[in-house]
Design an enzyme around this catalytic site. Structure first.
Site, mmCIF file in Angstrom:
data_model
loop_
_atom_site.group_PDB
_atom_site.id
_atom_site.type_symbol
_atom_site.label_atom_id
_atom_site.label_comp_id
_atom_site.label_asym_id
_atom_site.label_seq_id
_atom_site.Cartn_x
_atom_site.Cartn_y
_atom_site.Cartn_z
ATOM 1 N N GLU A 115 1.175 -1.152 0.405
ATOM 2 C CA GLU A 115 0.096 0.136 0.114
ATOM 3 C C GLU A 115 0.842 1.297 0.146
ATOM 4 O OE1 GLU A 115 -3.724 -1.410 1.630
ATOM 5 O OE2 GLU A 115 -2.603 -0.746 3.405
ATOM 6 N N HIS A 239 -9.292 9.719 2.796
ATOM 7 C CA HIS A 239 -8.720 8.512 1.748
ATOM 8 C C HIS A 239 -8.669 9.045 0.208
ATOM 9 C CE1 HIS A 239 -7.786 4.723 -0.265
ATOM 10 N NE2 HIS A 239 -7.809 3.940 1.391
ATOM 11 N N ARG A 293 -0.691 8.546 1.886
ATOM 12 C CA ARG A 293 -2.492 9.774 1.558
ATOM 13 C C ARG A 293 -2.881 10.556 1.066
ATOM 14 N NH1 ARG A 293 -5.710 5.688 5.001
ATOM 15 N NH2 ARG A 293 -5.512 3.365 3.394
ATOM 16 N N HIS A 354 -11.552 10.072 6.512
ATOM 17 C CA HIS A 354 -11.287 8.036 6.478
ATOM 18 C C HIS A 354 -10.875 7.567 7.902
ATOM 19 C CE1 HIS A 354 -10.613 3.938 5.466
ATOM 20 N NE2 HIS A 354 -9.159 4.361 5.836
ATOM 21 N N ARG A 389 -1.550 9.058 8.862
ATOM 22 C CA ARG A 389 -1.675 7.624 9.188
ATOM 23 C C ARG A 389 -0.734 7.007 8.091
ATOM 24 N NH1 ARG A 389 -4.649 2.921 8.677
ATOM 25 N NH2 ARG A 389 -6.199 3.986 7.768
HETATM 26 P P1 FAD Z 1 -14.374 0.533 15.149
HETATM 27 O O1 FAD Z 1 -14.336 -0.463 14.755
HETATM 28 O O2 FAD Z 1 -14.772 1.385 14.507
HETATM 29 O O3 FAD Z 1 -15.528 0.540 16.685
HETATM 30 C C1 FAD Z 1 -16.270 1.431 17.608
HETATM 31 C C2 FAD Z 1 -16.658 0.361 18.658
HETATM 32 O O4 FAD Z 1 -17.133 1.482 19.005
HETATM 33 C C3 FAD Z 1 -18.501 -0.371 17.498
HETATM 34 O O5 FAD Z 1 -18.788 -1.411 18.386
HETATM 35 C C4 FAD Z 1 -19.138 1.096 17.760
HETATM 36 O O6 FAD Z 1 -20.896 0.781 18.300
HETATM 37 C C5 FAD Z 1 -18.783 1.365 19.647
HETATM 38 N N1 FAD Z 1 -19.453 2.666 20.202
HETATM 39 C C6 FAD Z 1 -18.767 4.110 19.618
HETATM 40 N N2 FAD Z 1 -19.758 5.359 20.833
HETATM 41 C C7 FAD Z 1 -20.137 4.241 21.456
HETATM 42 C C8 FAD Z 1 -20.661 4.515 22.468
HETATM 43 N N3 FAD Z 1 -21.217 5.855 23.266
HETATM 44 N N4 FAD Z 1 -21.505 3.740 23.359
HETATM 45 C C9 FAD Z 1 -21.194 2.378 22.946
HETATM 46 N N5 FAD Z 1 -20.514 2.107 22.289
HETATM 47 C C10 FAD Z 1 -20.413 2.556 20.816
HETATM 48 N N6 FAD Z 1 -6.769 0.149 8.590
HETATM 49 C C11 FAD Z 1 -6.029 -0.822 8.693
HETATM 50 O O7 FAD Z 1 -4.697 -0.590 9.790
HETATM 51 N N7 FAD Z 1 -6.193 -1.616 7.565
HETATM 52 C C12 FAD Z 1 -7.385 -2.026 6.753
HETATM 53 O O8 FAD Z 1 -7.134 -1.879 5.623
HETATM 54 C C13 FAD Z 1 -8.594 -0.400 6.852
HETATM 55 N N8 FAD Z 1 -8.825 -0.435 5.951
HETATM 56 C C14 FAD Z 1 -10.352 0.651 6.997
HETATM 57 C C15 FAD Z 1 -11.742 0.195 5.592
HETATM 58 C C16 FAD Z 1 -12.411 1.207 5.974
HETATM 59 C C17 FAD Z 1 -13.815 1.260 5.419
HETATM 60 C C18 FAD Z 1 -12.739 1.791 7.007
HETATM 61 C C19 FAD Z 1 -13.451 3.113 7.527
HETATM 62 C C20 FAD Z 1 -11.379 1.997 8.391
HETATM 63 C C21 FAD Z 1 -11.053 1.274 7.329
HETATM 64 N N9 FAD Z 1 -9.227 0.501 8.351
HETATM 65 C C22 FAD Z 1 -8.176 0.596 8.233
HETATM 66 C C23 FAD Z 1 -9.349 1.257 10.017
HETATM 67 C C24 FAD Z 1 -9.735 0.821 10.920
HETATM 68 O O9 FAD Z 1 -10.206 -0.062 10.357
HETATM 69 C C25 FAD Z 1 -10.327 1.234 11.861
HETATM 70 O O10 FAD Z 1 -9.074 2.649 12.480
HETATM 71 C C26 FAD Z 1 -9.947 0.054 13.000
HETATM 72 O O11 FAD Z 1 -10.759 -0.779 12.630
HETATM 73 C C27 FAD Z 1 -10.949 1.114 14.025
HETATM 74 O O12 FAD Z 1 -11.010 0.381 15.511
HETATM 75 P P2 FAD Z 1 -11.316 0.802 16.835
HETATM 76 O O13 FAD Z 1 -11.379 -0.709 17.199
HETATM 77 O O14 FAD Z 1 -10.567 1.615 17.523
HETATM 78 O O15 FAD Z 1 -12.968 1.123 16.579
HETATM 79 C C1 SIN Z 2 -7.610 0.515 2.298
HETATM 80 O O1 SIN Z 2 -7.804 -0.561 2.757
HETATM 81 O O2 SIN Z 2 -7.008 0.966 1.254
HETATM 82 C C2 SIN Z 2 -7.520 1.203 4.167
HETATM 83 C C3 SIN Z 2 -6.531 1.269 4.973
HETATM 84 C C4 SIN Z 2 -6.692 2.102 6.137
HETATM 85 O O3 SIN Z 2 -7.063 2.828 6.444
HETATM 86 O O4 SIN Z 2 -5.020 1.725 6.226
#
Ligand code: FAD
Ligand code: SIN
Length: 536
Positions: A115, A239, A293, A354, A389
């Site tokens: 990437e 993104h 990015r 993103h 990032r």
């Molecule tokens: P999340 O997975 O967003 O989970 C947050 C949780 O908190 C959810 O369950 C939500 O319901 C809960 N929540 C929020 N507010 C409250 C509240 N007030 N009360 C109770 N529950 C609450 N990163 C990579 O490293 N590689 C990738 O390939 C990649 N691809 C991505 C693709 C997309 C489309 C997106 C959007 C992001 C991507 N990212 C990627 C970034 C990465 O997915 C996220 O940064 C990471 O998954 C965040 O994880 P998290 O557990 O912190 O939050």
């Molecule tokens: C992607 O697959 O392009 C997202 C990867 C990332 O957000 O780290």
């Protein structure tokens, strides 16, 4: 009537960060996971490209570290960055112990994709649906564990700390949260020896985003109100390639498409996407489509504004169809369902909000500045991402700091809790005009997109700040007089986070990483510092 629940550890959020800490603690602690949607809600389940880790003997930890600093415009914290990069290979092995079905070579070795910003192939993935493959396995383990209770459709409203007017203690300490059960409309008290914020990012503060609906910055807003330090909120990552289609507003086209050779093209002379469109990234950066990015998103924004285009095109038609189907089956199927065969036609794309690089400041033990309150995942600022990032460095951060949080909790001793006051609804009634909430919500997200987006100016930031001040007044008034509901809770948090983004952006008098302002277009050495906001 408030119900009182008590646990050893309360985890708010069921994304990768939340489930990691839960699984690491479950043998030793009684745990509650609160999530405002279903267990699979959150960005983690949507992650596509993969998870970065040095897994190839030709690659080095030092090179992953340097790539992270280059992408982050050198604003990264060295200790946090080393901790994540050194812990990444173990994080992959941990995921393998849950049988996550990563894509493999014919030899059986893990397939590593590439990437933007990575100088080597080091992204472990499950085709183009890595997040789902991970979350499916981990949440199944969480559901089966007898020490973990799951409360879906519970939205945390505010942390309960010593600052509550009915509690009088001088020591900054967190006792739990008030949470609305959106099915019964009850506001319950969840008390715990340790509370972990893992609520994800704040992409929803912008009109166009790749993020799911849950990303309203709740954890950042709650932590700010409770007195936590909030750091580097000006660095919102856009993104470069979100699908541009009227029926599908938030579908990401993974960066791995560029990693596997995709070209970015302008529309051709007929205004269509075709192989005749100019490959414009070569005009902007010698790394072309594989530049970090921030550079690619800014180049697209520039070309779209200059040419008056609605979108640009991502072209992978020069790779064989079998390769596309093997590596990008989800994207292929989604685009085909919208009438675009990506094996023969370029994909219309635009940048979209993103990833929230800033957030609740934590140390490498996942501790915040409030006792017994920890934070992990996208809701945090750990120092790993600096001003931008590096792709696929987020999932791995969730795991490394999720494990660190579990260690911190296991070594902590329980503190005595005061009796926690019930949620007070004696002064509020049912909302009279719910429509105000949706109007304010739309207005906020639109002006954040227009004034606080990829390119900023002092004037635009000032306009946004004025509008936020007005919205704050209206929202506070609504909050004080009416019963809470999920939309109001999220709107209040979005307005808080928007305010933090604008204040941070106004403080930074330079352009660095994701923060680009026409008024201060250069890097300034004396500005090489983090932006910290804390409620007095
Ligand atoms: P999340 O997975 O967003 O989970 C947050 C949780 O908190 C959810 O369950 C939500 O319901 C809960 N929540 C929020 N507010 C409250 C509240 N007030 N009360 C109770 N529950 C609450 N990163 C990579 O490293 N590689 C990738 O390939 C990649 N691809 C991505 C693709 C997309 C489309 C997106 C959007 C992001 C991507 N990212 C990627 C970034 C990465 O997915 C996220 O940064 C990471 O998954 C965040 O994880 P998290 O557990 O912190 O939050
Ligand atoms: C992607 O697959 O392009 C997202 C990867 C990332 O957000 O780290």
């Amino acid at each position: 009537m408030s119900n009182l629940h008590h646990y050893d550890t309360l985890i708010i959020g069921s994304g990768l960060a939340g489930v990691t800490v839960a699984l690491e603690l479950a043998e030793h602690k009684k745990i509650a996971i609160l999530t405002k949607g279903e267990l699979l809600s959150g960005s983690s389940n949507w992650a596509q490209g993969g998870i970065s880790a040095v897994m190839d003997s030709e690659d080095t930890l030092e090179s992953h570290y340097q790539d992270t600093l280059i992408a982050g415009a050198n604003l990264n914290d060295p200790a946090a960055t080393r901790a994540v990069i050194n812990g990444a290979p173990e994080a992959i092995n941990w995921l393998l112990s849950f049988d996550v079905p990563f894509t493999r070579e014919d030899s059986g070795e893990l397939h590593l994709t590439r990437e933007g910003g990575h100088s080597a192939r080091r992204v472990v993935h499950a085709a183009d649906a890595t997040g789902h493959a991970i979350q499916k396995q981990l949440t199944a383990a969480v559901e089966q564990h007898p020490n973990i209770d799951i409360f879906t459709h519970h939205i945390a409203i505010d942390l309960i700390t010593n600052k509550h007017p009915k509690l009088n203690s001088n020591e900054d300490c967190c006792y739990g949260v008030y949470a609305l059960d959106s099915e019964t409309q009850n506001v319950d008290i969840f008390s715990a020896n340790n509370t972990v914020l893992s609520t994800g990012g704040a992409g929803k503060v912008y009109l166009y985003t790749t993020n799911p609906d849950s990303t309203s910055g709740d954890g950042i807003a709650m932590a700010y109100r409770a007195g936590c330090q909030i750091t580097n909120m000006e660095f919102m990552q856009f993104h470069p390639t979100c699908l541009f289609h009227p029926l599908e507003k938030s579908f990401l086209i993974t960066e791995a498409v560029r990693g596997e050779g995709g070209y970015l093209r302008l529309p051709d002379k007929q205004g269509q996407g075709s192989i005749d469109g100019h490959r414009f990234m070569l005009d902007h950066d010698e790394r072309a489509e594989l530049a970090p990015r921030d550079i690619v998103a800014r180049a697209i924004d520039y070309e779209m504004k200059k040419g008056g285009y609605d979108c640009v095109y991502l072209d992978i038609t020069h790779r064989p169809k079998e390769f596309i189907l093997e590596h990008f089956p989800t994207i292929y199927a989604k685009c085909l369902s919208l009438g675009i065969d990506i094996a023969t036609s370029p994909i219309p794309v635009v940048p979209a909000a993103h990833y929230t690089c800033g957030g609740v400041a934590t140390d490498t033990d996942a501790k915040t500045n409030i006792k017994n309150l920890l934070a992990i995942g996208e809701t945090t600022y750990t120092g790993l991402h600096g001003a931008n990032r590096l792709a696929s460095n987020s999932l791995v951060e969730c795991i490394v700091f999720g494990k660190a949080a579990a260690k911190t909790i296991l070594s902590s001793t329980a503190t005595a809790h005061p009796t926690l006051p019930a949620w007070d609804e004696s002064q509020v009634s049912d909302p009279d005009e719910q429509v105000i909430i949706s109007h304010n919500w739309d207005e906020l997200r639109r002006f954040m997109w227009n004034y606080v987006g990829i390119v900023r100016t002092d004037k635009r930031l000032a306009r946004a700040a004025n509008r936020i001040a007005l919205l704050h007044e209206e929202i506070d008034d609504f909050y004080a007089n009416f019963k809470v509901n999920p939309d109001l809770i999220e709107l209040r948090n979005l307005a808080q986070v928007a305010d933090l983004i604008v204040q941070s952006a106004q403080q930074r008098k330079e352009s660095r990483g994701l923060h680009f302002t026409k008024d201060y277009p250069d890097l300034v050495d004396s500005e090489k510092k983090v932006t910290i906001l804390q409620k007095s």
